[in-house]
Design an enzyme around this catalytic site. Structure first.
Site, PDB file in Angstrom:
ATOM      1  N   ASP A  37      30.155 -17.135  11.814  1.00  0.00           N
ATOM      2  CA  ASP A  37      29.909 -18.198  10.849  1.00  0.00           C
ATOM      3  C   ASP A  37      28.419 -18.468  10.663  1.00  0.00           C
ATOM      4  OD1 ASP A  37      32.551 -18.656  10.259  1.00  0.00           O
ATOM      5  OD2 ASP A  37      32.793 -20.323  11.651  1.00  0.00           O
ATOM      6  N   LYS A  59      29.913 -20.096   6.034  1.00  0.00           N
ATOM      7  CA  LYS A  59      30.237 -21.086   5.020  1.00  0.00           C
ATOM      8  C   LYS A  59      29.052 -22.030   4.831  1.00  0.00           C
ATOM      9  CE  LYS A  59      35.139 -21.006   6.215  1.00  0.00           C
ATOM     10  NZ  LYS A  59      36.261 -21.789   6.739  1.00  0.00           N
ATOM     11  N   MET A 177      30.284 -33.277  10.069  1.00  0.00           N
ATOM     12  CA  MET A 177      30.228 -32.736   8.697  1.00  0.00           C
ATOM     13  C   MET A 177      30.346 -33.830   7.640  1.00  0.00           C
ATOM     14  SD  MET A 177      32.842 -29.562   9.441  1.00  0.00           S
ATOM     15  CE  MET A 177      34.089 -30.716  10.051  1.00  0.00           C
TER      16      MET A 177
END
Length: 521
Positions: A37, A59, A177
């Site tokens: 990632d 991402k 997040m």
């Protein structure tokens, strides 16, 4: 029937490579495929098997490089393509803490693929700890709650959270997040009765050299994010424990905090300087530019082909590979690098000899690093030049020859195949044994190219590293830290701004790097 590969869902932790688990590192070192990632540190990718297929599915906050459904299918695909292989799925934090590892595991189960979960340290507790904020503390918070900050509600609201319950929760709230939605979150919590004066901390890039903590309150959350330009990746922690960060912040602003340095030393030599620079706060990307290997000792006086390659016949006069039967012909052994020391002794021991064959011989070396390496073999040096270069060593020995102290024809130079002719020119009657060869690294993976392009500086310890780095890295930093004048000259030739150590030692180089950035603050 071949057995499908096994998939390992590995938590990379929050960023600091020191927080990767031993099990995770073990798997990465033998993995055939690594699917990783965006938030995985380049320093952690450096642990991966150099021969592994590296697949970036990173991402970004605003778009997905590879959709989750496609990642799930990729894992199944690689397991089928690499029978009996090791497939590492490397994820930031912990795979099962908002990492969608459960979705990947379910896909593997459905496909009949064997898997193992290797937990990682979640940012929810490690990042606050690095900021000096305990998520629980007697008398302040007896519970903590980890909440996603970006899962959209079906109603169209930015989040589907039970704000009524969260507002009444007396424990610590940790949002992952959620920076883009934090103004909305703060407003909803206050609407549901949470105290507007509740302390908040936004912690960017936690546990990395770029970590930053920004303090606020619930009522100033949105304006603080805008004013201080708080950006992802970041976590938000709110509650009374936040105020302890003012007292318990243990991760001070180290001299190299926020700096990414590329170390180009050979892999087996890089760990020492990497540890020193990391301890000073730097993010270190080990990018070896050369590899070394021993030259097979000669069974006769035939010159190995590797030495002849690219050299004119007049240059190779007096150059041979090691012949330990001829050691009795020499009184002085001169080493010009740690590689030469290690290769010589490996070959010496492999030939069935030991250090007793050096009895009565004088030992010379080029400088402190090589001298230290010789001490590891129990060998003390007789001749070390003040000028730690091949030229300095040659002049020192030539002076001893002129004074009648030593016989020039009984000097043995122990070097690599790329050594220049300086010593042979100063000591033309001496003999050179090429005990190792230096080979350039021929491939730089894409993830490492990106890491190098974003670095602040590159660290060079040899001219060969400079030359190959320039060939391999199209996008590179303009600043270089060099050990020795020859390395400095090579770097300047290619347009680098150079900062050179006062002495030709790693300690001196690390000190110079720290001084440079401390002065620039």
């Amino acid at each position: 029937m071949s057995v499908a590969g096994k998939v390992y869902l590995i938590g990379a932790g929050p960023g600091d490579p020191g927080l990767l688990t031993l099990r995770g590192k073990e798997i990465l070192e033998k993995a055939d495929v690594v699917v990783y990632d965006r938030l995985v540190s380049p320093a952690i990718l450096g642990f991966c098997n150099p021969k592994a297929k590296m697949v970036d599915v990173g991402k970004m906050p605003t778009h997905h490089k590879v959709k989750q459904s496609e990642i799930n299918k990729l894992l199944v695909q690689f397991a089928g393509e690499v029978p009996g292989g090791v497939i590492a799925r490397l994820k930031g934090g912990d795979p099962f803490v908002f990492g969608r590892g459960g979705e990947e595991a379910l896909e593997l189960v459905a496909a009949g693929v064997e898997f193992e979960v290797v937990p990682g340290i979640t940012s929810a507790i490690s990042v606050p700890a690095y900021a000096g904020i305990p998520v629980s503390h007697r008398g302040i918070a007896t519970s903590f709650h980890i909440i996603t900050g970006h899962e959209k509600a079906e109603s169209g609201d930015p989040l589907s959270l039970d704000f009524e319950t969260l507002a009444k929760c007396p424990g610590t709230l940790i949002f992952l997040m959620g920076i883009a939605n934090m103004d909305f979150i703060a407003c909803r919590l206050m609407e549901c009765g949470k105290d507007p004066k509740t302390p908040l901390a936004f912690i960017e890039k936690g546990t990395t050299p770029y970590q930053r903590t920004v303090m606020a309150t619930l009522e100033t959350a949105g304006e603080t994010i805008a004013r201080e330009n708080v950006t992802a990746p970041a976590i938000t922690i709110m509650g009374g424990v936040v105020e302890l960060g003012n007292t318990l912040a243990w991760k001070k602003n180290l001299p190299l905090s926020g700096k990414r340095l590329v170390v180009t030393r050979a892999a087996k030599q890089a760990s020492g300087i990497t540890a020193r620079l990391t301890a000073l706060g730097a993010e270190v990307i080990e990018t070896p530019m050369i590899e070394t290997r021993d030259v097979i000792p000669a069974t006769s006086s035939v010159i190995p082909a590797v030495i002849l390659e690219g050299q004119s016949p007049d240059r190779i006069t007096g150059i041979f590979s090691a012949d330990f039967n001829a050691l009795a012909n020499f009184d002085i052994l001169a080493f010009t690098s740690t590689n030469g020391v290690e290769s010589f002794f490996r070959q010496l021991f492999a030939a069935g000899c030991d250090v007793r064959v050096l009895a009565g011989k004088k030992i010379a070396n080029v400088g402190k690093i090589t001298e230290k390496k010789l001490l590891e073999y129990g060998i003390r040096c007789d001749y070390v030049p003040e000028d730690h270069t091949g030229e300095g060593l040659g002049k020192l020995l030539a002076a001893k020859v002129t004074a009648g102290e030593i016989d020039e024809s009984r000097i043995l130079l122990l070097q690599g195949n790329l050594a220049d002719d300086t010593l042979l020119e100063l000591l033309p009657k001496s003999t050179r044994w090429v005990v190792y060869e230096t080979l350039p690294v021929t491939e730089l993976p894409e993830w490492k190219r990106e890491a190098v392009a974003g670095a602040d500086a590159v660290v060079f310890a040899s001219t060969s590293a400079v030359e190959n780095f320039v060939k391999m890295a199209e996008a590179r930093p303009s600043l270089s830290f060099c050990i020795g004048r020859m390395t400095e000259t090579a770097a300047r030739k290619h347009g680098f701004e150079t900062v050179t150590s006062d002495e030709t030692t790693m300690d001196s180089l690390v000190k110079k790097i720290a001084e440079y950035y401390s002065a620039a603050r």
